[in-house]
Write a protein that holds these residues in place. Sequence first.
Motif, PDB file in Angstrom:
ATOM      1  N   ILE A  56       0.860  -1.259   0.034  1.00 30.22           N
ATOM      2  CA  ILE A  56      -0.054  -0.039  -0.019  1.00 30.22           C
ATOM      3  C   ILE A  56       0.924   1.328  -0.138  1.00 30.22           C
ATOM      4  O   ILE A  56       0.662   2.184  -0.694  1.00 30.22           O
ATOM      5  CB  ILE A  56      -1.103  -0.325   1.370  1.00 30.22           C
ATOM      6  CG1 ILE A  56      -1.729  -1.138   1.067  1.00 30.22           C
ATOM      7  CG2 ILE A  56      -1.699   1.418   1.396  1.00 30.22           C
ATOM      8  CD1 ILE A  56      -2.587  -1.307   2.449  1.00 30.22           C
ATOM      9  N   THR A  57       1.875   1.143   0.866  1.00 29.59           N
ATOM     10  CA  THR A  57       2.837   2.537   0.799  1.00 29.59           C
ATOM     11  C   THR A  57       3.395   2.728  -0.686  1.00 29.59           C
ATOM     12  O   THR A  57       3.607   3.906  -1.099  1.00 29.59           O
ATOM     13  CB  THR A  57       3.843   1.882   1.830  1.00 29.59           C
ATOM     14  OG1 THR A  57       3.323   1.990   3.200  1.00 29.59           O
ATOM     15  CG2 THR A  57       4.844   3.304   2.114  1.00 29.59           C
ATOM     16  N   PHE A  58       3.902   1.568  -1.127  1.00 25.07           N
ATOM     17  CA  PHE A  58       4.497   1.697  -2.630  1.00 25.07           C
ATOM     18  C   PHE A  58       3.779   2.385  -3.461  1.00 25.07           C
ATOM     19  O   PHE A  58       3.965   3.107  -4.337  1.00 25.07           O
ATOM     20  CB  PHE A  58       4.880   0.220  -2.772  1.00 25.07           C
ATOM     21  CG  PHE A  58       5.611   0.292  -4.451  1.00 25.07           C
ATOM     22  CD1 PHE A  58       6.918   1.007  -4.587  1.00 25.07           C
ATOM     23  CD2 PHE A  58       4.815  -0.187  -5.393  1.00 25.07           C
ATOM     24  CE1 PHE A  58       7.217   0.858  -5.905  1.00 25.07           C
ATOM     25  CE2 PHE A  58       5.228  -0.238  -6.636  1.00 25.07           C
ATOM     26  CZ  PHE A  58       6.512   0.488  -7.015  1.00 25.07           C
ATOM     27  N   LYS A  59       2.120   1.792  -3.296  1.00 22.50           N
ATOM     28  CA  LYS A  59       1.277   2.327  -4.246  1.00 22.50           C
ATOM     29  C   LYS A  59       1.002   3.959  -4.147  1.00 22.50           C
ATOM     30  O   LYS A  59       0.800   4.713  -5.109  1.00 22.50           O
ATOM     31  CB  LYS A  59       0.036   1.716  -4.106  1.00 22.50           C
ATOM     32  CG  LYS A  59       0.116   0.272  -4.906  1.00 22.50           C
ATOM     33  CD  LYS A  59      -1.361  -0.634  -4.532  1.00 22.50           C
ATOM     34  CE  LYS A  59      -1.195  -1.935  -5.073  1.00 22.50           C
ATOM     35  NZ  LYS A  59      -2.266  -2.783  -4.714  1.00 22.50           N
ATOM     36  N   ILE A  60       1.151   4.162  -2.911  1.00 24.71           N
ATOM     37  CA  ILE A  60       0.866   5.620  -2.345  1.00 24.71           C
ATOM     38  C   ILE A  60       1.874   6.588  -3.037  1.00 24.71           C
ATOM     39  O   ILE A  60       1.539   7.678  -3.729  1.00 24.71           O
ATOM     40  CB  ILE A  60       0.723   5.858  -0.925  1.00 24.71           C
ATOM     41  CG1 ILE A  60      -0.521   5.241  -0.452  1.00 24.71           C
ATOM     42  CG2 ILE A  60       1.074   7.465  -0.726  1.00 24.71           C
ATOM     43  CD1 ILE A  60      -0.437   4.913   1.141  1.00 24.71           C
ATOM     44  N   TRP A  61       3.130   6.028  -2.874  1.00 23.13           N
ATOM     45  CA  TRP A  61       4.227   6.896  -3.456  1.00 23.13           C
ATOM     46  C   TRP A  61       4.509   6.862  -4.718  1.00 23.13           C
ATOM     47  O   TRP A  61       4.806   7.802  -5.504  1.00 23.13           O
ATOM     48  CB  TRP A  61       5.407   6.408  -2.651  1.00 23.13           C
ATOM     49  CG  TRP A  61       5.656   7.091  -1.441  1.00 23.13           C
ATOM     50  CD1 TRP A  61       5.521   6.243  -0.344  1.00 23.13           C
ATOM     51  CD2 TRP A  61       6.295   8.229  -1.098  1.00 23.13           C
ATOM     52  NE1 TRP A  61       5.691   7.367   0.796  1.00 23.13           N
ATOM     53  CE2 TRP A  61       6.442   8.458   0.266  1.00 23.13           C
ATOM     54  CE3 TRP A  61       7.031   9.442  -1.880  1.00 23.13           C
ATOM     55  CZ2 TRP A  61       6.656   9.547   1.092  1.00 23.13           C
ATOM     56  CZ3 TRP A  61       7.437  10.261  -1.152  1.00 23.13           C
ATOM     57  CH2 TRP A  61       7.419  10.341   0.274  1.00 23.13           C
ATOM     58  N   ARG A  62       4.098   5.700  -5.540  1.00 27.80           N
ATOM     59  CA  ARG A  62       4.118   5.667  -7.025  1.00 27.80           C
ATOM     60  C   ARG A  62       3.257   6.983  -7.522  1.00 27.80           C
ATOM     61  O   ARG A  62       3.443   7.142  -8.654  1.00 27.80           O
ATOM     62  CB  ARG A  62       3.894   4.103  -7.412  1.00 27.80           C
ATOM     63  CG  ARG A  62       3.885   4.031  -8.891  1.00 27.80           C
ATOM     64  CD  ARG A  62       3.817   2.431  -9.236  1.00 27.80           C
ATOM     65  NE  ARG A  62       2.511   2.069  -8.880  1.00 27.80           N
ATOM     66  CZ  ARG A  62       2.081   0.717  -8.905  1.00 27.80           C
ATOM     67  NH1 ARG A  62       2.836  -0.038  -9.512  1.00 27.80           N
ATOM     68  NH2 ARG A  62       0.742   0.299  -8.691  1.00 27.80           N
ATOM     69  N   ALA A  63       1.814   6.884  -6.926  1.00 31.05           N
ATOM     70  CA  ALA A  63       0.959   7.765  -7.434  1.00 31.05           C
ATOM     71  C   ALA A  63       1.431   9.131  -7.412  1.00 31.05           C
ATOM     72  O   ALA A  63       0.760  10.153  -7.980  1.00 31.05           O
ATOM     73  CB  ALA A  63      -0.473   7.459  -6.976  1.00 31.05           C
ATOM     74  N   ARG A  64       2.654   9.424  -6.803  1.00 34.12           N
ATOM     75  CA  ARG A  64       2.902  10.901  -6.580  1.00 34.12           C
ATOM     76  C   ARG A  64       3.187  11.662  -7.969  1.00 34.12           C
ATOM     77  O   ARG A  64       2.961  12.683  -7.994  1.00 34.12           O
ATOM     78  CB  ARG A  64       4.291  11.119  -5.842  1.00 34.12           C
ATOM     79  CG  ARG A  64       4.676  12.351  -5.458  1.00 34.12           C
ATOM     80  CD  ARG A  64       5.803  12.260  -4.442  1.00 34.12           C
ATOM     81  NE  ARG A  64       6.271  13.584  -4.212  1.00 34.12           N
ATOM     82  CZ  ARG A  64       7.617  14.043  -4.688  1.00 34.12           C
ATOM     83  NH1 ARG A  64       8.184  13.271  -5.494  1.00 34.12           N
ATOM     84  NH2 ARG A  64       7.725  15.326  -4.456  1.00 34.12           N
ATOM     85  N   ARG A  65       3.738  10.692  -8.763  1.00 36.49           N
ATOM     86  CA  ARG A  65       4.002  11.611 -10.235  1.00 36.49           C
ATOM     87  C   ARG A  65       2.962  10.832 -11.370  1.00 36.49           C
ATOM     88  O   ARG A  65       3.434  10.863 -12.561  1.00 36.49           O
ATOM     89  CB  ARG A  65       5.298  11.134 -10.622  1.00 36.49           C
ATOM     90  CG  ARG A  65       6.405  11.921  -9.833  1.00 36.49           C
ATOM     91  CD  ARG A  65       6.060  13.435  -9.832  1.00 36.49           C
ATOM     92  NE  ARG A  65       6.886  14.169  -8.953  1.00 36.49           N
ATOM     93  CZ  ARG A  65       6.668  15.608  -8.643  1.00 36.49           C
ATOM     94  NH1 ARG A  65       5.661  16.076  -9.364  1.00 36.49           N
ATOM     95  NH2 ARG A  65       7.546  16.244  -8.141  1.00 36.49           N
ATOM     96  N   ALA A  66       1.985  10.276 -11.019  1.00 33.87           N
ATOM     97  CA  ALA A  66       0.969   9.732 -11.834  1.00 33.87           C
ATOM     98  C   ALA A  66       0.178  10.631 -12.555  1.00 33.87           C
ATOM     99  O   ALA A  66       0.215  11.934 -12.506  1.00 33.87           O
ATOM    100  CB  ALA A  66      -0.086   9.020 -11.132  1.00 33.87           C
ATOM    101  N   THR A  67      -0.027  10.289 -14.009  1.00 35.23           N
ATOM    102  CA  THR A  67      -0.808  11.415 -14.772  1.00 35.23           C
ATOM    103  C   THR A  67      -2.544  11.469 -14.352  1.00 35.23           C
ATOM    104  O   THR A  67      -2.815  10.478 -13.449  1.00 35.23           O
ATOM    105  CB  THR A  67      -1.056  10.941 -16.366  1.00 35.23           C
ATOM    106  OG1 THR A  67      -1.561   9.454 -16.487  1.00 35.23           O
ATOM    107  CG2 THR A  67       0.485  10.771 -16.721  1.00 35.23           C
ATOM    108  N   ARG A  68      -2.993  12.150 -14.745  1.00 34.15           N
ATOM    109  CA  ARG A  68      -4.651  12.436 -14.307  1.00 34.15           C
ATOM    110  C   ARG A  68      -5.226  11.192 -14.896  1.00 34.15           C
ATOM    111  O   ARG A  68      -6.084  10.413 -14.076  1.00 34.15           O
ATOM    112  CB  ARG A  68      -5.000  13.764 -14.988  1.00 34.15           C
ATOM    113  CG  ARG A  68      -6.497  13.944 -14.658  1.00 34.15           C
ATOM    114  CD  ARG A  68      -6.911  13.974 -13.397  1.00 34.15           C
ATOM    115  NE  ARG A  68      -6.278  15.119 -12.963  1.00 34.15           N
ATOM    116  CZ  ARG A  68      -6.769  16.594 -12.794  1.00 34.15           C
ATOM    117  NH1 ARG A  68      -7.748  16.819 -13.549  1.00 34.15           N
ATOM    118  NH2 ARG A  68      -6.088  17.666 -12.272  1.00 34.15           N
TER     119      ARG A  68
END
Length: 461
Positions: free
Chosen positions: A9-21
């Motif tokens: 869950i933590t990894f997914k949260i941080w990976r979304a930091r630079r996600a596109t809309r």
Amino acid sequence: MNPITKGKITFKIWRARRATRSQIDIQQQRRLENILSFVRRQSRFYKQHYADIPDEVTNLEAFPPVTKSVLMENFDDVVTDTAVTKAEIDEFVADEATIGTRFLDRYPVWVTSGTTGEPGIFVQDETALTILNVVPDRWTLPVLLGVEQFSRIVKNGARGAEIAVTGGHFAGASGVALMRRESTFYRNRIEMFSPMQPMSDLIDKLNRYQPAFLVGYSTVLVELAQAQRDGRLDLDPVFIAPTAEPISGPEKQELVRAFDCVVREIYGATEFFPIAVECEHGNLHANTDWVVLEPVDEEYQPVEFGEPSDTVLITNLANRIQPLVRYDLGDSITMYEERCPCGSAFPIIEVEGRQGDVLRFETNDGEEIPIFPLALSSVVEEVSGVHRAQIVRTAPATLQVRVEGTSDTTERDVWAQVEQNLHSFLRNQGISGVAIKAASKAPQRDTRSGKFRHVWSELER
């Protein structure tokens, strides 16, 4: 929750930091479909509430909104663990000895009154707790990794201070107590400071404690900035997070100038704490990978981008023990379609937020001091038998109190305790000669804004 699941869950949260809309929207929709499917299977309330909606429908607007009062009335049917009952929860939160512990050794439980004035009890599961702890970090941690910031953290022992009402199962007090109980690192590195104590006492305690991180009510932090400029307060924090109340851009700049540190506003609620976090460009970004925000009018119809809402419906995509789907939070927000210069694809929002005035009284020594709205309202709301209340300053030395009691109490007994508690609170601040009067009318929403204001002054400023 095992460490591997929490790590994912933590990894997914941080990976979304630079996600596109587009990536954020896809992730949100996937989690939304999962939560809708889950509540229709596991929550007796939602199963009945959505009985007429076909299973394949996932468009949120097809689902009826819910309010705090409805969820509290149907508490036992809303929750998805039959071992959790309203009767036992009520006993749990009535006992101050259980603050910072878990109900059934599994679930943190937090209470709130909120902007609607309706009291609420909210149970958290492990995923919700992980989201609460990790999501704000993806916005704030990167700005704290410089050499200067690190040296200030070390200098102040990585200590954190939270300024919030204590003495109850409130999210701040209970959350900090839980952290101290369960974390070896934070056990001696985080402290609660009540805004209900005299300002001079709060300043003295903070001067002795010397926090590296300071989180708290916006109105209190603005007063502390003035104390820092006056020389009464001498702190060197690396990070300040105003929360729980509205704060203006100029007020945040006052904090930056007074404390020479990073200031980032956090907008949240007991129902879902990290709704939005401020970026380096001063914009609040909604964490829409874990929460759905629907700005709506008074008829629960969507409002356009750039238009302030009458309220906002939230859907918590993390918490499955007490699901919140299209829940009326009561705040007015404005959501924008434009991208932020910081580069984040998370949407920008502005918040009108909770309503309350800082009241200023003269002490017996002739000093003018602030009385903070959340502290004052808590004095009344903590009285047994008070369902909700409003406090209005109608004259320089008069507070008029509107009280709505619960069905199992007498008006006379409740009022006697309200009056006693308010006099005691003001005396503790060094204030005397203030008349406490019972209002003839019950608490009510503002006729223009529709908001429920807890504390305000009718005096000309």
